[in-house]
Design an enzyme around this catalytic site. Structure first.
Site, PDB file in Angstrom:
ATOM      1  N   ASP A  35     -11.305   3.962 -37.554  1.00 41.49           N
ATOM      2  CA  ASP A  35      -9.888   4.333 -37.533  1.00 41.49           C
ATOM      3  C   ASP A  35      -9.514   5.145 -38.766  1.00 41.49           C
ATOM      4  O   ASP A  35      -8.745   6.100 -38.703  1.00 41.49           O
ATOM      5  CB  ASP A  35      -9.007   3.084 -37.475  1.00 41.49           C
ATOM      6  CG  ASP A  35      -9.102   2.402 -36.120  1.00 41.49           C
ATOM      7  OD1 ASP A  35      -8.499   1.342 -35.940  1.00 41.49           O
ATOM      8  OD2 ASP A  35      -9.795   2.962 -35.245  1.00 41.49           O
ATOM      9  N   LEU A  85       0.782   3.669   0.030  1.00 44.16           N
ATOM     10  CA  LEU A  85      -0.307   3.085   0.812  1.00 44.16           C
ATOM     11  C   LEU A  85       0.252   1.992   1.708  1.00 44.16           C
ATOM     12  O   LEU A  85       1.210   1.311   1.345  1.00 44.16           O
ATOM     13  CB  LEU A  85      -1.338   2.461  -0.131  1.00 44.16           C
ATOM     14  CG  LEU A  85      -2.064   3.411  -1.080  1.00 44.16           C
ATOM     15  CD1 LEU A  85      -2.902   2.621  -2.069  1.00 44.16           C
ATOM     16  CD2 LEU A  85      -2.947   4.370  -0.297  1.00 44.16           C
ATOM     17  N   GLU A 109     -11.114   0.283  -5.174  1.00 39.68           N
ATOM     18  CA  GLU A 109     -10.493   0.471  -6.491  1.00 39.68           C
ATOM     19  C   GLU A 109      -9.550  -0.683  -6.806  1.00 39.68           C
ATOM     20  O   GLU A 109      -9.093  -1.372  -5.902  1.00 39.68           O
ATOM     21  CB  GLU A 109      -9.646   1.767  -6.497  1.00 39.68           C
ATOM     22  CG  GLU A 109     -10.397   3.003  -6.126  1.00 39.68           C
ATOM     23  CD  GLU A 109      -9.484   4.223  -5.937  1.00 39.68           C
ATOM     24  OE1 GLU A 109      -8.298   4.166  -6.309  1.00 39.68           O
ATOM     25  OE2 GLU A 109      -9.976   5.219  -5.403  1.00 39.68           O
ATOM     26  N   LYS A 111      -5.901  -2.043  -7.727  1.00 38.48           N
ATOM     27  CA  LYS A 111      -4.557  -1.519  -7.475  1.00 38.48           C
ATOM     28  C   LYS A 111      -3.698  -1.818  -8.701  1.00 38.48           C
ATOM     29  O   LYS A 111      -3.261  -2.954  -8.905  1.00 38.48           O
ATOM     30  CB  LYS A 111      -3.958  -2.138  -6.218  1.00 38.48           C
ATOM     31  CG  LYS A 111      -2.630  -1.505  -5.902  1.00 38.48           C
ATOM     32  CD  LYS A 111      -2.118  -1.854  -4.546  1.00 38.48           C
ATOM     33  CE  LYS A 111      -0.846  -1.084  -4.242  1.00 38.48           C
ATOM     34  NZ  LYS A 111       0.159  -1.159  -5.286  1.00 38.48           N
ATOM     35  N   ASP A 113      -0.696  -2.073 -11.237  1.00 40.30           N
ATOM     36  CA  ASP A 113       0.710  -2.358 -11.007  1.00 40.30           C
ATOM     37  C   ASP A 113       1.527  -1.635 -12.071  1.00 40.30           C
ATOM     38  O   ASP A 113       1.914  -2.218 -13.070  1.00 40.30           O
ATOM     39  CB  ASP A 113       0.917  -3.867 -11.079  1.00 40.30           C
ATOM     40  CG  ASP A 113       2.199  -4.272 -10.412  1.00 40.30           C
ATOM     41  OD1 ASP A 113       2.565  -5.450 -10.534  1.00 40.30           O
ATOM     42  OD2 ASP A 113       2.862  -3.420  -9.790  1.00 40.30           O
ATOM     43  N   GLU A 169      -1.815   6.090 -12.230  1.00 39.55           N
ATOM     44  CA  GLU A 169      -0.819   5.079 -12.548  1.00 39.55           C
ATOM     45  C   GLU A 169      -0.651   4.965 -14.059  1.00 39.55           C
ATOM     46  O   GLU A 169      -1.636   4.838 -14.787  1.00 39.55           O
ATOM     47  CB  GLU A 169      -1.317   3.744 -11.968  1.00 39.55           C
ATOM     48  CG  GLU A 169      -0.241   2.741 -11.735  1.00 39.55           C
ATOM     49  CD  GLU A 169       0.386   2.852 -10.339  1.00 39.55           C
ATOM     50  OE1 GLU A 169       0.069   3.816  -9.603  1.00 39.55           O
ATOM     51  OE2 GLU A 169       1.197   1.974 -10.017  1.00 39.55           O
ATOM     52  N   TYR A 221      -6.458   8.207  -9.948  1.00 35.91           N
ATOM     53  CA  TYR A 221      -7.073   7.709  -8.720  1.00 35.91           C
ATOM     54  C   TYR A 221      -7.020   8.669  -7.540  1.00 35.91           C
ATOM     55  O   TYR A 221      -7.500   8.353  -6.466  1.00 35.91           O
ATOM     56  CB  TYR A 221      -6.532   6.349  -8.308  1.00 35.91           C
ATOM     57  CG  TYR A 221      -5.029   6.237  -8.207  1.00 35.91           C
ATOM     58  CD1 TYR A 221      -4.365   5.295  -8.956  1.00 35.91           C
ATOM     59  CD2 TYR A 221      -4.292   7.043  -7.354  1.00 35.91           C
ATOM     60  CE1 TYR A 221      -2.998   5.154  -8.885  1.00 35.91           C
ATOM     61  CE2 TYR A 221      -2.929   6.917  -7.266  1.00 35.91           C
ATOM     62  CZ  TYR A 221      -2.289   5.969  -8.030  1.00 35.91           C
ATOM     63  OH  TYR A 221      -0.938   5.833  -7.945  1.00 35.91           O
ATOM     64  N   LYS A 310      -3.476  -6.643  -0.777  1.00 32.65           N
ATOM     65  CA  LYS A 310      -2.693  -7.287  -1.828  1.00 32.65           C
ATOM     66  C   LYS A 310      -3.224  -8.687  -2.117  1.00 32.65           C
ATOM     67  O   LYS A 310      -3.696  -9.385  -1.225  1.00 32.65           O
ATOM     68  CB  LYS A 310      -1.215  -7.403  -1.401  1.00 32.65           C
ATOM     69  CG  LYS A 310      -0.543  -6.080  -1.101  1.00 32.65           C
ATOM     70  CD  LYS A 310      -0.384  -5.207  -2.323  1.00 32.65           C
ATOM     71  CE  LYS A 310       0.896  -5.390  -3.058  1.00 32.65           C
ATOM     72  NZ  LYS A 310       2.069  -4.741  -2.678  1.00 32.65           N
ATOM     73  N   CYS A 404      29.723 -16.207  14.647  1.00 31.30           N
ATOM     74  CA  CYS A 404      29.395 -15.354  13.501  1.00 31.30           C
ATOM     75  C   CYS A 404      30.273 -15.757  12.311  1.00 31.30           C
ATOM     76  O   CYS A 404      31.496 -15.825  12.442  1.00 31.30           O
ATOM     77  CB  CYS A 404      29.639 -13.891  13.857  1.00 31.30           C
ATOM     78  SG  CYS A 404      29.578 -12.798  12.421  1.00 31.30           S
ATOM     79  N   CYS A 407      32.844 -12.586  11.689  1.00 27.38           N
ATOM     80  CA  CYS A 407      33.906 -12.149  12.607  1.00 27.38           C
ATOM     81  C   CYS A 407      34.262 -13.204  13.649  1.00 27.38           C
ATOM     82  O   CYS A 407      35.210 -13.029  14.408  1.00 27.38           O
ATOM     83  CB  CYS A 407      33.505 -10.852  13.300  1.00 27.38           C
ATOM     84  SG  CYS A 407      32.230 -11.084  14.548  1.00 27.38           S
ATOM     85  N   CYS A 422      24.986 -11.741  16.120  1.00 27.94           N
ATOM     86  CA  CYS A 422      26.425 -11.758  16.333  1.00 27.94           C
ATOM     87  C   CYS A 422      26.706 -10.774  17.464  1.00 27.94           C
ATOM     88  O   CYS A 422      26.172  -9.670  17.480  1.00 27.94           O
ATOM     89  CB  CYS A 422      27.120 -11.317  15.052  1.00 27.94           C
ATOM     90  SG  CYS A 422      28.768 -10.657  15.330  1.00 27.94           S
ATOM     91  N   CYS A 428      32.570  -6.372  14.245  1.00 30.32           N
ATOM     92  CA  CYS A 428      32.234  -7.325  13.176  1.00 30.32           C
ATOM     93  C   CYS A 428      32.134  -6.550  11.870  1.00 30.32           C
ATOM     94  O   CYS A 428      31.354  -5.594  11.750  1.00 30.32           O
ATOM     95  CB  CYS A 428      30.906  -8.011  13.483  1.00 30.32           C
ATOM     96  SG  CYS A 428      30.300  -9.002  12.105  1.00 30.32           S
TER      97      CYS A 428
HETATM   98  C1  9MJ Z   1      -3.064   2.186  -7.363  1.00 25.98           C
HETATM   99  N1  9MJ Z   1      -1.762   1.958  -7.375  1.00 25.98           N
HETATM  100  O1  9MJ Z   1      -3.779   1.630  -8.137  1.00 25.98           O
HETATM  101  C2  9MJ Z   1      -3.745   4.703  -4.993  1.00 25.98           C
HETATM  102  N2  9MJ Z   1      -3.610   3.131  -6.446  1.00 25.98           N
HETATM  103  O2  9MJ Z   1      -4.246   6.557  -3.502  1.00 25.98           O
HETATM  104  C3  9MJ Z   1      -4.938   3.443  -6.247  1.00 25.98           C
HETATM  105  N3  9MJ Z   1      -2.893   3.930  -5.647  1.00 25.98           N
HETATM  106  C4  9MJ Z   1      -3.370   5.738  -4.047  1.00 25.98           C
HETATM  107  N4  9MJ Z   1      -5.008   4.412  -5.344  1.00 25.98           N
HETATM  108  C5  9MJ Z   1      -3.585   7.398  -2.675  1.00 25.98           C
HETATM  109  N5  9MJ Z   1      -5.968   2.856  -6.876  1.00 25.98           N
HETATM  110  C6  9MJ Z   1      -2.261   7.097  -2.725  1.00 25.98           C
HETATM  111  C7  9MJ Z   1      -2.114   6.031  -3.609  1.00 25.98           C
END
Ligand code: 9MJ
Length: 664
Positions: A35, A85, A109, A111, A113, A169, A221, A310, A404, A407, A422, A428
Site C-alpha cells: 500500500d 431475469l 453465476e 446473483k 444483490d 452489478e 456479467y 433465488k 365489501c 362500498c 367486491c 366501489c
Molecule cells: C446478477 N444480478 O448478478 C444478470 N446478474 O444477465 C447476473 N444479472 C443478468 N446476470 C442478463 N449474474 C440480464 C441480467
C-alpha cells in the site's frame, strides 16, 4: 505552459503503472506492491498533475476522487435494453425453464444483490455509466461510477472493441456496509437497511465526492452494444475476454451441464452464501451457446435463455396486531396482516399479505397470533404460518366479510376461483381509485403528477366517477385540493392534455382488462390494429393469437360485453384520446434502415421511448450517444451536450416537429 516530452512520458508511465496496480489489486485480487509503494506512486502523479494541469487525462487514476456535484441525473436511453431475469423459486421451476434444454451447457453465476449498471467504453475509454432504470432509460451516473476503483477508466490490452457496453452489478461488500452504518450512526446520519440500499444510495448520489468515500465494487456479467470486434461464440468466453480487457468478473462462475449441473451449483453456493464477502440472493443460469441464446429469444421483458434461481425466502417472527381487507383494481379482496414491525432480510416489515380467503382459513391466522413471515427478494412479505403454541387463549377466528368493507356491495366468489371480489365495480371507491391509478400510471396513459394522493381525493370528493371525468376537471377544482396550488393544477391539466396522444397498446393496457398486462396489450394492438376490431372480436379469434390463452380471452370478451366499459371507451375517444393508426400493424416499411438517430432533450408530443419505437419500426437504428456514425440528431427542448457535439461533427439536426413531418 509548454510541457516537455520527458514530463509527458513520465506522467503517462505513472498512469499506466498505477492503473496496472489497480487491476492487480482490485480485479485479480493479487497486489503487486505494498500500500505504501502504491501511495507514493499516486502522490507522484498528483503532484505532477498539479504542476501541469494540462497533463490530466480522462483516464488518469487521479480522476476518481469525484467531480463537481450534479443538479440531477441526466437520462440515458439504453441502446440495447437492460432486461431483467425471470425467477425460479424452487427446483421444479428450474426444471420447467430447462425442459427443452436437456444436456445443454449453462454458465452458472452468482446473483449479486446490488444495482445494475451499464458502462460504455468508446475506443477503450469509459465514457458513460448508467443505472438500469426501467430497463430502457436509466440515470447517468458517470461521475460516480468513475470513483469505483474496480471499474477501469481505460480498458487493458489493445484489441478491445471500438464500442463496448458492459453490464454488471454495483454492490457494497458486507464488511464495508457494517463499517459505513457505524460511521453513519456516529454522525447521526441515515442508516442503510442493507448493502443493496447502501450501494444504490451511494451510487445515486448527487455529490460524487460522497460516492468516492463509499467502498463500492462491481462485477460484470453481460454485454450490451459491441462494435468493431466479433465476440466469441460462448458466453463463458466473453467473460474471459472481459477479464482480459480489465473488467472485474466473479471467479465463482462455473460451466455446468443440464438441470442437474445447475442444481448442484446452486446447493454448493447456498452453503457458502454466508461466507461470501457480498450479498447474493441466488444464482443465475445462462445458456452458454450464444447462437442458442439468440434462437431462444425473449418472453416479454426477460430472456428465455436465462433464469435467476433465488435462494429461499428469508423469514422472521412477529405478532399480528390487526387484519385488514384491501380491495384491488379488479375488486379482489386481499386480507393483509398488520404486524409488529420486524426486520426481514434488512428491511423493516409492517404488513404481510395473507393472499386470500382460503389461505387464511387454511393457515387460521388470527389477530394476536405470533406468525412466521417471509420476504423473498422484492416479493411482498407474506405470512407463512402461525406458531400455535403462542396463540392467546381468548383469540377468535377471523371472519371473512360478506360485504365489501369499502362500498358495502356483496362479496362474490366465482366457482373455481380462489379470489373473493367486491361486486361494486367502479361504484366501489376502492376499485375506482385503483383503476384510476392504473390508468394514469407511467406505462399506461402516463399522466404526469396524477399520483396516488390526488387520485384518492378526486374519488373521495366525487370529482371523478368515471375515467372521462378526469379530462373535464377544471383548474379551480384541482387547485382546491389538498397539497395542490394553481401551478400544480395547471401542470395536471397540461399533463392530461398531453396524455391524449397515446398509442393503441397503451390505451388497451390503461383501460384495465383483467390479466391484460403491457405485453398482452402490445400483442392485441398489433393484431387488431384498432380498438373497434378488438371490441368486435370473439373468444375463438383471441385464442388463435399466440400467447393468449382461454382465461385471458374470456376476460377480454367479458370486459367488452359490459356496456359501462364500452361507454367509457367511447367517451374517452370523444374527448380527444387518440393514437396514430400507423401503429396498427407491424410496419414493413424499412425506409430508414441506413439511418442512425440520436434523441436528446425533451419532446412534447411523445415520449422519447415512443419516438424511438417509431423510428425503429421504420428500420432506423437509435443510439445513445453522438458519434461519427450518427446520421441525424433529434433535438428536443433543453438539448445539451449531445447537440453541441452533433453541431461540432456537422451532423444533420432536426427538431420534434421536423421529425413528425418528415418521418411519422
Ligand atoms: C446478477 N444480478 O448478478 C444478470 N446478474 O444477465 C447476473 N444479472 C443478468 N446476470 C442478463 N449474474 C440480464 C441480467
Amino acid at each position: 505552459m509548454k510541457i516537455s516530452k520527458k514530463i509527458q512520458t513520465q506522467a503517462a508511465k505513472l498512469r499506466h503503472t498505477i492503473n496496472e496496480h489497480n487491476y492487480f489489486y482490485y480485479v485479480v485480487d493479487d497486489p503487486r506492491v505494498s500500500d505504501g509503494e502504491y501511495d507514493l506512486l499516486f502522490r507522484e502523479l498528483q503532484d505532477l498533475e498539479a504542476k501541469y494541469p494540462d497533463l490530466v487525462t480522462a483516464d488518469s487514476p487521479s480522476q476518481r476522487v469525484g467531480a463537481i456535484p450534479l443538479d440531477a441525473f441526466a437520462e440515458v436511453v439504453h441502446s440495447v435494453p437492460m432486461l431483467s431475469l425471470n425467477n425460479a423459486f424452487n427446483s421444479q421451476e428450474v426444471e420447467d425453464f430447462a425442459k427443452d434444454l436437456a444436456n445443454v451447457e449453462f454458465f452458472a453465476e452468482l446473483k449479486f444483490d446490488g444495482l445494475a449498471v451499464s458502462l460504455r467504453y468508446e475506443d477503450g475509454l469509459l465514457v458513460s455509466a448508467a443505472t438500469r432504470g426501467d430497463g430502457y432509460t436509466g440515470e447517468d451516473v458517470t461521475a460516480n461510477a468513475k470513483t469505483i476503483k474496480v471499474i477501469p477508466l481505460r480498458l487493458r490490452g489493445g484489441n478491445y472493441p471500438a464500442v463496448l457496453e458492459v453490464r454488471g452489478e454495483v454492490f457494497m461488500p458486507k464488511a464495508y456496509f457494517d463499517q459505513l452504518n457505524q460511521k453513519q450512526a456516529a454522525r447521526g446520519e441515515k442508516i442503510f437497511a442493507n448493502p443493496r440500499n447502501a450501494a444504490a444510495g451511494s451510487l445515486r448520489q448527487l455529490k460524487s465526492r460522497v460516492t468516492a468515500e463509499r467502498p463500492l465494487s462491481f462485477f460484470s456479467y453481460a454485454v450490451g452494444v459491441v462494435e468493431g470486434v466479433e465476440l466469441p461464440k460462448r458466453h463463458s468466453d466473453v467473460f474471459e475476454l472481459l477479464q482480459l480487457w480489465g473488467l472485474p468478473v466473479s471467479l465463482d462462475s462455473q460451466l455446468v451441464t443440464g438441470v442437474a449441473g445447475c442444481l448442484k451449483y446452486y446447493e454448493a453456493i447456498l452453503k457458502r452464501r454466508e461466507d461470501l464477502a457480498f450479498d447474493i440472493d441466488g444464482v443465475v443460469y445462462k445458456v452458454n451457446d450464444l447462437a442458442l441464446q439468440k434462437q431462444l429469444g425473449f418472453v416479454s421483458r426477460a430472456p428465455r435463455w436465462a433464469i435467476a434461481h433465488k435462494f429461499p425466502a428469508q423469514e422472521a417472527i412477529t405478532e399480528v396486531n390487526d387484519i385488514d381487507i384491501q380491495v384491488g383494481r379488479t375488486g379482489a379482496l386481499t386480507p393483509v396482516a398488520r404486524l409488529n414491525p420486524v426486520q426481514v432480510a434488512g428491511v423493516v416489515v409492517t404488513n404481510a399479505t395473507l393472499h386470500n380467503q382460503d389461505e387464511m382459513r387454511r393457515k387460521d391466522v388470527r389477530v394476536g397470533d405470533t406468525v412466521v413471515i417471509s420476504r423473498a427478494g422484492d416479493v411482498i412479505p407474506a405470512v407463512m404460518r402461525v406458531i400455535f403454541e403462542k396463540r392467546p387463549q381468548e383469540s377468535q377466528e377471523f371472519v371473512f366479510p360478506k360485504q365489501c368493507p369499502v362500498c358495502g356491495a356483496d362479496v362474490v366468489r366465482v366457482a373455481g376461483e380462489a379470489v373473493a371480489r367486491c361486486s361494486g365495480g367502479l361504484f366501489c371507491a376502492a376499485q375506482a381509485k385503483q383503476a384510476l391509478k392504473h390508468f394514469a400510471s407511467r406505462r399506461a396513459m402516463d399522466i404526469d403528477g396524477l399520483g396516488d394522493k390526488l387520485v384518492e381525493q378526486l374519488i373521495d370528493k366525487g370529482l371523478v366517477k368515471k375515467l372521462v371525468d378526469l379530462y373535464n376537471l377544471t383548474n379551480e377544482q384541482l387547485a382546491s385540493l389538498e397539497r395542490m396550488g394553481k401551478k400544480s393544477a395547471q401542470n395536471i391539466i397540461a399533463a392530461l392534455e398531453k396524455s391524449k396522444s397515446t398509442t393503441l397498446a397503451r390505451f388497451i393496457y390503461a383501460i384495465g382488462i383483467r390479466e391484460v398486462g403491457e405485453s398482452t396489450a402490445n400483442t392485441l394492438a398489433k393484431h387488431f390494429g384498432s380498438i373497434e376490431a378488438l371490441i368486435a372480436t370473439n373468444k375463438q379469434e383471441l385464442q388463435n393469437i399466440q400467447d393468449i390463452g382461454p382465461i385471458v380471452a374470456e376476460h377480454i370478451v367479458t370486459f367488452f360485453q359490459q356496456t359501462e366499459n364500452i361507454n367509457n371507451i367511447e367517451e374517452l375517444q370523444a374527448i380527444g384520446i387518440n393514437w396514430s393508426p400507423q401503429e396498427a400493424n407491424a410496419s414493413t416499411d424499412n425506409s430508414l434502415s441506413e439511418e442512425v438517430f440520436v434523441l436528446t432533450g425533451s419532446l412534447s408530443q411523445m415520449t422519447r421511448e415512443e419516438a424511438k419505437a417509431k423510428l425503429e419500426n421504420l428500420g432506423a437504428k437509435v443510439t445513445n450517444s453522438v458519434s461519427k456514425k450518427t446520421t441525424c440528431l433529434v433535438a428536443g427542448e433543453k438539448a445539451g451536450s449531445k447537440l453541441t457535439k452533433a453541431e461540432a461533427l456537422g451532423i444533420k439536426i432536426i427538431n420534434e416537429s421536423d421529425l413528425i413531418k418528415l418521418y411519422f
